[in-house]
Design an enzyme around this catalytic site. Sequence first.
Site, PDB file in Angstrom:
ATOM      1  N   CYS A   2       0.843  -1.194   0.000  1.00 58.67           N
ATOM      2  CA  CYS A   2       0.000   0.000   0.000  1.00 58.67           C
ATOM      3  C   CYS A   2       0.881   1.248   0.000  1.00 58.67           C
ATOM      4  CB  CYS A   2      -0.867   0.022   1.238  1.00 58.67           C
ATOM      5  SG  CYS A   2      -1.823  -1.480   1.448  1.00 58.67           S
ATOM      6  N   ARG A  27       4.609  -0.070  -6.330  1.00 57.79           N
ATOM      7  CA  ARG A  27       4.591  -0.913  -5.136  1.00 57.79           C
ATOM      8  C   ARG A  27       3.503  -1.970  -5.214  1.00 57.79           C
ATOM      9  NH1 ARG A  27       6.914   2.218  -0.414  1.00 57.79           N
ATOM     10  NH2 ARG A  27       5.835   0.712   0.852  1.00 57.79           N
ATOM     11  N   TRP A  73      -3.428  -2.473  -1.354  1.00 60.13           N
ATOM     12  CA  TRP A  73      -3.222  -3.852  -1.818  1.00 60.13           C
ATOM     13  C   TRP A  73      -4.013  -4.714  -0.836  1.00 60.13           C
ATOM     14  CZ3 TRP A  73      -1.110  -8.578  -0.315  1.00 60.13           C
ATOM     15  CH2 TRP A  73      -0.706  -9.435  -1.347  1.00 60.13           C
ATOM     16  N   ASN A  99      -1.321   1.749   6.180  1.00 58.27           N
ATOM     17  CA  ASN A  99      -0.485   0.683   5.612  1.00 58.27           C
ATOM     18  C   ASN A  99      -0.166  -0.269   6.753  1.00 58.27           C
ATOM     19  OD1 ASN A  99      -0.436   2.095   3.261  1.00 58.27           O
ATOM     20  ND2 ASN A  99       1.785   2.402   3.200  1.00 58.27           N
ATOM     21  N   GLY A 100      -0.308  -1.552   6.524  1.00 57.60           N
ATOM     22  CA  GLY A 100       0.023  -2.524   7.565  1.00 57.60           C
ATOM     23  C   GLY A 100      -1.158  -3.440   7.836  1.00 57.60           C
ATOM     24  N   GLU A 470      16.684 -18.211  -9.670  1.00 56.24           N
ATOM     25  CA  GLU A 470      16.316 -16.809  -9.836  1.00 56.24           C
ATOM     26  C   GLU A 470      15.705 -16.561 -11.225  1.00 56.24           C
ATOM     27  OE1 GLU A 470      15.648 -14.390  -8.191  1.00 56.24           O
ATOM     28  OE2 GLU A 470      15.794 -12.679  -9.526  1.00 56.24           O
ATOM     29  N   LYS A 474      11.951 -15.083 -12.045  1.00 56.23           N
ATOM     30  CA  LYS A 474      11.724 -13.930 -12.929  1.00 56.23           C
ATOM     31  C   LYS A 474      10.672 -14.285 -13.967  1.00 56.23           C
ATOM     32  CE  LYS A 474      13.021 -11.626 -11.190  1.00 56.23           C
ATOM     33  NZ  LYS A 474      13.570 -11.128  -9.967  1.00 56.23           N
ATOM     34  N   GLU A 477       7.159 -14.611 -12.480  1.00 54.88           N
ATOM     35  CA  GLU A 477       6.615 -13.335 -11.986  1.00 54.88           C
ATOM     36  C   GLU A 477       5.992 -12.491 -13.090  1.00 54.88           C
ATOM     37  OE1 GLU A 477      10.199 -11.743  -9.857  1.00 54.88           O
ATOM     38  OE2 GLU A 477       8.678 -11.062  -8.464  1.00 54.88           O
ATOM     39  N   HIS A 493      15.355 -38.344  -9.883  1.00 57.20           N
ATOM     40  CA  HIS A 493      14.677 -38.643  -8.611  1.00 57.20           C
ATOM     41  C   HIS A 493      13.240 -38.140  -8.619  1.00 57.20           C
ATOM     42  CE1 HIS A 493      18.436 -40.070  -6.965  1.00 57.20           C
ATOM     43  NE2 HIS A 493      19.025 -38.996  -7.496  1.00 57.20           N
ATOM     44  N   LYS A 588       5.873  -4.463  -4.884  1.00 56.96           N
ATOM     45  CA  LYS A 588       7.320  -4.284  -4.877  1.00 56.96           C
ATOM     46  C   LYS A 588       7.895  -4.577  -3.500  1.00 56.96           C
ATOM     47  CE  LYS A 588      11.352  -3.223  -6.383  1.00 56.96           C
ATOM     48  NZ  LYS A 588      11.990  -4.306  -7.146  1.00 56.96           N
TER      49      LYS A 588
HETATM   50  O1  M6R Z   1      12.862  -5.933  -0.693  1.00 54.60           O
HETATM   51  P1  M6R Z   1      13.288  -7.368  -0.504  1.00 54.60           P
HETATM   52  O2  M6R Z   1      14.567  -7.694  -1.146  1.00 54.60           O
HETATM   53  O3  M6R Z   1      13.242  -7.793   0.948  1.00 54.60           O
HETATM   54  O4  M6R Z   1      12.147  -8.195  -1.254  1.00 54.60           O
HETATM   55  C1  M6R Z   1      12.155  -9.588  -1.235  1.00 54.60           C
HETATM   56  C2  M6R Z   1      11.160 -10.133  -2.234  1.00 54.60           C
HETATM   57  O5  M6R Z   1       9.869  -9.702  -1.930  1.00 54.60           O
HETATM   58  C3  M6R Z   1      11.493  -9.713  -3.665  1.00 54.60           C
HETATM   59  O6  M6R Z   1      12.794 -10.072  -4.021  1.00 54.60           O
HETATM   60  C4  M6R Z   1      10.519 -10.355  -4.649  1.00 54.60           C
HETATM   61  O7  M6R Z   1      10.697 -11.731  -4.685  1.00 54.60           O
HETATM   62  C5  M6R Z   1      10.673  -9.735  -6.028  1.00 54.60           C
HETATM   63  N1  M6R Z   1       9.381  -9.480  -6.591  1.00 54.60           N
HETATM   64  C6  M6R Z   1      11.446 -10.574  -6.951  1.00 54.60           C
HETATM   65  O8  M6R Z   1      11.499 -10.080  -8.251  1.00 54.60           O
END
Ligand code: M6R
Length: 593
Positions: A2, A27, A73, A99-100, A470, A474, A477, A493, A588
Amino acid sequence: MCGIVGGVSLEPISQYIIDGLKSLEYRGYDSAGIALSMDGRIELSRVKGRVDKLAQVLPQNLIATTGVGHTRWATHGEPSEINAHPQPSMHQQFTVVHNGVIDNYRSLKKRLENRGFQFLSETDTEVISNLLEFEYAQTGNVMQSIKNVMRQLVGSYALAILFDSDEEHLYFAKNRSPLVIGKGRDGMYLASDYIPMLAKAKEFVTITDHQYGYITHNDVVIYHDEQNTPLQISFHQTELVSEDIQLIGYPHYMLKEIEESTDVIRRLIDNYFDGNQYIFDALIIEKIKAARNIVFLACGTSYHACLIGRRYFRDQGKNCEVHIASEWAFYPYIADQDSIFIIVSQSGETADLIHCMEIINERGATVITITNTKGSTLDRAADHTLLLFAGIEIAVASTKAYIAQVALFALIAGAIAGTTNTVSDLVQIIKVQKEIIKKRDSLIPHAQFISKNSDVYFLGRGYDYDVARECSLKLKEITYIHSEAFPGGELKHGPIALIEKGTPVIGFVSDPMTADPIRSNFQEVCARGADVLIISSKSLARTGDQIVLPDVQLYLTPLIKVMIGQYLAYFAALELGYNIDKPRNLAKSVTVE
Ligand code: M6R
């Protein structure tokens, strides 16, 4: 997640709030709203959907100079107009953005309902508005009411609060969710991060946990909830400038950020190496050297970067573990007082990590935060901080932060080992990255092929397996394609059962030690009909490998391979026409657990 943007100004404020909310769109959110204090009333507008829609429903030519906006959010209740913030109290005396997450909102709501309060939304935030109204009925004092409410709330919150038709004040309170105040020429502003305020303010105050107060157009007053006198305030500046958040000709932030990776490594070298020797805080290096156990805690992409860091630290003879923060937080284990925790977070605001930090601080172990965000919660709560200097990262899919994290781990390992070769190895990486950037369009046909599939698997061993994880994250996502990464040796396995004619498999070959076994794994999936895209290092390349990359030091290959994975995901998402910088359901910065 948020976002909050508000202020008390001498100028009309609605356009500033709309622009500010737009700057926070990265965000992640699913509804938006704004409350303006004017003509003795609150003008409230809320929508399900984007800030553009909010701007359309907002009455024109509003002259209000005090107000607050929010992007939500959804956590408690679906995304809808009624659940969007600001949330007014039952008699509209208080209007709140939040927020929270309030953990005890159900019991508070029940108590308020028993006292005759009615609720329109499903949000935990409406509980705060009504609780403020209830407390105000007892005390007749806004600040006392906020303090009383803070004592009853369990959970995380950054709150901005309008009271009645009071245009002079915008109140706030904070616990475990970020909130910053900015001093501008024409007013005082607040927001959940610096970005919306960059256009207006040059000086800032970061609000810390248990603080509350108010801003007027030329003043800020802050109290701690356990003290009766206002706190001394000192303003600071930020290195961020509004240009940092411009696209400067790029179609998407993700592409811009992938290609900023070379600057990121250069800045890290400049900040931690003076040309002759490392210039890390000596105490940090001493503590890491002395530690028997090193425990990395992180989430998402940062977690994947830590997998590489673990290899570097193990090579230095350290006992080193990596844990997903949300797992460790509920099953914490601290081997001994010689354990050092390294919390790694691009944003510095990830709720799961804040939870871990609280546990570690309670138990008295040393914590080093590695973050891109100076002044963030995790920076302030740590014993020591190492900054990533990656520059602001806007795209939800993290790219340059991963590069910065891995490069910084390499530099720390270099400092521990007392070798400056790491620096020249990284300079070599910058050169190779530049070559990859130049040839990025050659990856488009491969990405187009990937985009036509519903499942894509990655294979690797050692460093390649870590980086494959990783790359797979990506891809899922931003393309919503199902993807997993497997260590080559695990195929037989179980995972090989997934392979059938036409299944796309992306395989990495970087390590001479595992080149033969991983090639055998490729054979195994090929024999079952898989379409294998092989990404190899030049000295290990074989005829038919589709992507051959220049040789670099093995331990730094993730910095190169990951760029290929990032580009493939980017171009595949482009082909599919998705919103690359703001993928569905994601935020984000994950500020709720
Ligand atoms: O801000 P942070 O590095 O703590 O965030 C961790 C994850 O939320 C962040 O890396 C998330 O997985 C990304 N969307 C990856 O692209």
